[in-house]
Write a protein that holds these residues in place. Structure first.
Motif, PDB file in Angstrom:
ATOM      1  N   LEU A   3       2.209  -4.726  -9.182  1.00  0.00           N
ATOM      2  CA  LEU A   3       3.308  -4.331 -10.183  1.00  0.00           C
ATOM      3  C   LEU A   3       4.542  -5.259  -9.910  1.00  0.00           C
ATOM      4  CD1 LEU A   3       3.074  -0.497 -10.622  1.00  0.00           C
ATOM      5  CD2 LEU A   3       2.292  -2.437 -12.010  1.00  0.00           C
ATOM      6  N   TYR A   4       4.443  -5.751  -8.587  1.00  0.00           N
ATOM      7  CA  TYR A   4       5.576  -6.736  -8.372  1.00  0.00           C
ATOM      8  C   TYR A   4       4.983  -7.814  -7.785  1.00  0.00           C
ATOM      9  CZ  TYR A   4       8.555  -2.615  -7.787  1.00  0.00           C
ATOM     10  OH  TYR A   4       9.383  -1.401  -8.216  1.00  0.00           O
ATOM     11  N   PRO A   5       5.756  -9.004  -8.021  1.00  0.00           N
ATOM     12  CA  PRO A   5       5.086 -10.245  -7.183  1.00  0.00           C
ATOM     13  C   PRO A   5       4.858 -10.207  -5.842  1.00  0.00           C
ATOM     14  CG  PRO A   5       7.186 -10.662  -8.195  1.00  0.00           C
ATOM     15  CD  PRO A   5       7.088  -9.274  -8.285  1.00  0.00           C
ATOM     16  N   GLY A   6       3.909 -11.029  -5.341  1.00  0.00           N
ATOM     17  CA  GLY A   6       3.501 -11.057  -4.132  1.00  0.00           C
ATOM     18  C   GLY A   6       2.606  -9.905  -3.571  1.00  0.00           C
ATOM     19  N   ASP A   7       1.838 -10.264  -2.635  1.00  0.00           N
ATOM     20  CA  ASP A   7       1.150  -9.012  -1.936  1.00  0.00           C
ATOM     21  C   ASP A   7       1.916  -8.501  -0.975  1.00  0.00           C
ATOM     22  OD1 ASP A   7       1.286 -10.880   0.350  1.00  0.00           O
ATOM     23  OD2 ASP A   7      -0.933 -11.615   0.196  1.00  0.00           O
ATOM     24  N   ARG A   8       1.341  -7.335  -0.091  1.00  0.00           N
ATOM     25  CA  ARG A   8       1.990  -6.649   0.831  1.00  0.00           C
ATOM     26  C   ARG A   8       2.899  -7.748   1.902  1.00  0.00           C
ATOM     27  NH1 ARG A   8       0.745  -1.083   1.965  1.00  0.00           N
ATOM     28  NH2 ARG A   8      -0.579  -0.288   0.469  1.00  0.00           N
ATOM     29  N   ALA A   9       1.801  -8.564   2.357  1.00  0.00           N
ATOM     30  CA  ALA A   9       2.547  -9.258   3.263  1.00  0.00           C
ATOM     31  C   ALA A   9       3.579 -10.184   3.012  1.00  0.00           C
ATOM     32  CB  ALA A   9       1.365 -10.237   3.828  1.00  0.00           C
ATOM     33  N   VAL A  56      10.084   5.278  -1.914  1.00  0.00           N
ATOM     34  CA  VAL A  56       9.523   4.140  -1.009  1.00  0.00           C
ATOM     35  C   VAL A  56       7.880   3.863  -1.131  1.00  0.00           C
ATOM     36  CG1 VAL A  56       8.511   3.631   1.450  1.00  0.00           C
ATOM     37  CG2 VAL A  56      10.964   4.180   0.863  1.00  0.00           C
ATOM     38  N   THR A  57       7.277   5.282  -1.289  1.00  0.00           N
ATOM     39  CA  THR A  57       5.848   5.195  -1.505  1.00  0.00           C
ATOM     40  C   THR A  57       5.482   4.708  -2.997  1.00  0.00           C
ATOM     41  OG1 THR A  57       5.751   7.354  -0.116  1.00  0.00           O
ATOM     42  CG2 THR A  57       3.856   6.894  -1.933  1.00  0.00           C
ATOM     43  N   ARG A  58       6.495   4.949  -3.890  1.00  0.00           N
ATOM     44  CA  ARG A  58       6.041   4.302  -5.238  1.00  0.00           C
ATOM     45  C   ARG A  58       6.174   2.993  -5.381  1.00  0.00           C
ATOM     46  NH1 ARG A  58      10.637   5.754  -8.590  1.00  0.00           N
ATOM     47  NH2 ARG A  58      11.178   3.679  -8.377  1.00  0.00           N
ATOM     48  N   VAL A  59       7.414   2.290  -4.747  1.00  0.00           N
ATOM     49  CA  VAL A  59       7.185   0.989  -4.705  1.00  0.00           C
ATOM     50  C   VAL A  59       6.434   0.344  -3.771  1.00  0.00           C
ATOM     51  CG1 VAL A  59       8.815  -1.145  -4.017  1.00  0.00           C
ATOM     52  CG2 VAL A  59      10.030   1.075  -5.318  1.00  0.00           C
ATOM     53  N   ALA A  60       6.041   0.820  -2.486  1.00  0.00           N
ATOM     54  CA  ALA A  60       4.997   0.381  -1.864  1.00  0.00           C
ATOM     55  C   ALA A  60       3.544   0.369  -2.422  1.00  0.00           C
ATOM     56  CB  ALA A  60       4.789   1.144  -0.650  1.00  0.00           C
ATOM     57  N   GLU A  61       3.167   1.320  -3.269  1.00  0.00           N
ATOM     58  CA  GLU A  61       1.947   1.381  -4.165  1.00  0.00           C
ATOM     59  C   GLU A  61       2.101   0.398  -5.310  1.00  0.00           C
ATOM     60  OE1 GLU A  61       1.581   5.564  -5.224  1.00  0.00           O
ATOM     61  OE2 GLU A  61       0.782   6.071  -3.241  1.00  0.00           O
ATOM     62  N   GLY A  62       3.409   0.155  -5.784  1.00  0.00           N
ATOM     63  CA  GLY A  62       3.263  -0.594  -6.758  1.00  0.00           C
ATOM     64  C   GLY A  62       3.351  -2.189  -6.386  1.00  0.00           C
ATOM     65  N   VAL A  63       3.530  -2.494  -5.409  1.00  0.00           N
ATOM     66  CA  VAL A  63       3.677  -3.681  -4.570  1.00  0.00           C
ATOM     67  C   VAL A  63       2.051  -3.972  -4.353  1.00  0.00           C
ATOM     68  CG1 VAL A  63       3.594  -4.895  -2.504  1.00  0.00           C
ATOM     69  CG2 VAL A  63       5.618  -4.010  -3.567  1.00  0.00           C
ATOM     70  N   ALA A  64       1.411  -2.870  -3.767  1.00  0.00           N
ATOM     71  CA  ALA A  64      -0.188  -2.933  -3.600  1.00  0.00           C
ATOM     72  C   ALA A  64      -0.893  -3.336  -4.900  1.00  0.00           C
ATOM     73  CB  ALA A  64      -0.419  -1.779  -2.759  1.00  0.00           C
ATOM     74  N   PHE A 123      16.486   1.683   3.128  1.00  0.00           N
ATOM     75  CA  PHE A 123      15.399   1.989   2.284  1.00  0.00           C
ATOM     76  C   PHE A 123      14.405   0.783   2.217  1.00  0.00           C
ATOM     77  CE2 PHE A 123      13.833  -0.097  -2.004  1.00  0.00           C
ATOM     78  CZ  PHE A 123      12.834   0.859  -2.286  1.00  0.00           C
ATOM     79  N   LEU A 124      15.120  -0.602   2.257  1.00  0.00           N
ATOM     80  CA  LEU A 124      14.097  -1.824   2.624  1.00  0.00           C
ATOM     81  C   LEU A 124      13.372  -1.540   3.777  1.00  0.00           C
ATOM     82  CD1 LEU A 124      16.480  -4.366   1.022  1.00  0.00           C
ATOM     83  CD2 LEU A 124      14.357  -3.372  -0.042  1.00  0.00           C
ATOM     84  N   GLY A 125      14.022  -1.215   5.012  1.00  0.00           N
ATOM     85  CA  GLY A 125      13.734  -1.156   6.150  1.00  0.00           C
ATOM     86  C   GLY A 125      12.277  -0.175   6.335  1.00  0.00           C
ATOM     87  N   ARG A 126      12.473   0.979   5.475  1.00  0.00           N
ATOM     88  CA  ARG A 126      11.199   1.990   5.476  1.00  0.00           C
ATOM     89  C   ARG A 126      10.329   1.397   4.523  1.00  0.00           C
ATOM     90  NH1 ARG A 126      15.629   5.237   3.964  1.00  0.00           N
ATOM     91  NH2 ARG A 126      14.307   5.861   1.967  1.00  0.00           N
ATOM     92  N   LEU A 127      10.622   0.631   3.419  1.00  0.00           N
ATOM     93  CA  LEU A 127       9.659  -0.199   2.543  1.00  0.00           C
ATOM     94  C   LEU A 127       8.741  -1.071   3.346  1.00  0.00           C
ATOM     95  CD1 LEU A 127       8.355  -0.324  -0.038  1.00  0.00           C
ATOM     96  CD2 LEU A 127      10.082  -2.110  -0.683  1.00  0.00           C
ATOM     97  N   SER A 128       9.535  -2.012   4.244  1.00  0.00           N
ATOM     98  CA  SER A 128       8.802  -2.771   4.967  1.00  0.00           C
ATOM     99  C   SER A 128       7.796  -2.059   6.229  1.00  0.00           C
ATOM    100  CB  SER A 128       9.902  -3.569   5.859  1.00  0.00           C
ATOM    101  OG  SER A 128       9.065  -4.539   6.620  1.00  0.00           O
ATOM    102  N   ALA A 129       8.047  -0.968   6.435  1.00  0.00           N
ATOM    103  CA  ALA A 129       7.192  -0.458   7.346  1.00  0.00           C
ATOM    104  C   ALA A 129       6.048   0.486   6.580  1.00  0.00           C
ATOM    105  CB  ALA A 129       8.219   0.838   8.175  1.00  0.00           C
ATOM    106  N   ALA A 130       6.227   0.769   5.390  1.00  0.00           N
ATOM    107  CA  ALA A 130       5.362   1.367   4.586  1.00  0.00           C
ATOM    108  C   ALA A 130       4.395   0.402   4.125  1.00  0.00           C
ATOM    109  CB  ALA A 130       5.843   2.002   3.318  1.00  0.00           C
ATOM    110  N   LEU A 131       5.011  -1.103   3.776  1.00  0.00           N
ATOM    111  CA  LEU A 131       3.925  -2.098   3.348  1.00  0.00           C
ATOM    112  C   LEU A 131       3.106  -2.424   4.474  1.00  0.00           C
ATOM    113  CD1 LEU A 131       6.541  -4.076   1.226  1.00  0.00           C
ATOM    114  CD2 LEU A 131       4.414  -2.671   0.580  1.00  0.00           C
ATOM    115  N   ALA A 132       3.595  -2.374   5.978  1.00  0.00           N
ATOM    116  CA  ALA A 132       3.057  -2.762   7.080  1.00  0.00           C
ATOM    117  C   ALA A 132       1.323  -2.027   7.318  1.00  0.00           C
ATOM    118  CB  ALA A 132       3.821  -2.860   8.105  1.00  0.00           C
ATOM    119  N   SER A 133       1.715  -0.597   6.842  1.00  0.00           N
ATOM    120  CA  SER A 133       1.011   0.253   7.281  1.00  0.00           C
ATOM    121  C   SER A 133       0.271   1.275   6.215  1.00  0.00           C
ATOM    122  CB  SER A 133       1.751   1.361   8.242  1.00  0.00           C
ATOM    123  OG  SER A 133       2.530   1.916   7.795  1.00  0.00           O
ATOM    124  N   GLY A 134       0.970   1.172   5.395  1.00  0.00           N
ATOM    125  CA  GLY A 134       0.373   2.208   3.913  1.00  0.00           C
ATOM    126  C   GLY A 134      -0.958   1.993   3.366  1.00  0.00           C
TER     127      GLY A 134
END
Length: 92
Positions: free
Chosen positions: A39-45, A28-36, A77-88
């Motif tokens: 490394l993935y298309p789109g921003d956190r929101a 979750v942390t790795r993917v959230a950091e990748g989004v930020a 996993f996706l639920g935890r990732l969504s939460a991490a993107l909202a607050s990480g």
């Protein structure tokens, strides 16, 4: 967000985790950091919106990437990732 749009985001995420043995907090942390970090298309929101839309979908979420993870594990996993993107924090 249309299914066409959220599906691409979620498929990209699932493709990126297909070789992880478990979808634990480190993933979750790795993917959230990748989004930020871009490394993935789109921003956190945008990614969070895609995930939230995907979680409302009644069908299987992994019909393209073919990960070894079960539907329940993917949804958790996706639920935890969504939460991490909202607050990480953003990566350094």
């Amino acid at each position: 967000m249309s299914a066409d749009r959220w599906k691409g985001h979620v498929d990209g995420i699932l493709y990126g985790v297909q070789f992880d043995r478990s979808l634990d907090d480190a993933v979750v942390t790795r993917v959230a950091e990748g989004v930020a970090g871009g490394l993935y298309p789109g921003d956190r929101a945008e990614t969070r919106d895609a995930i939230d839309q995907a979680l409302l979908h009644e069908g299987p979420l992994d019909d393209q990437a073919g990960t070894p993870h079960g539907e329940d594990e993917i949804r958790a996993f996706l639920g935890r990732l969504s939460a991490a993107l909202a607050s990480g924090p953003s990566p350094s």
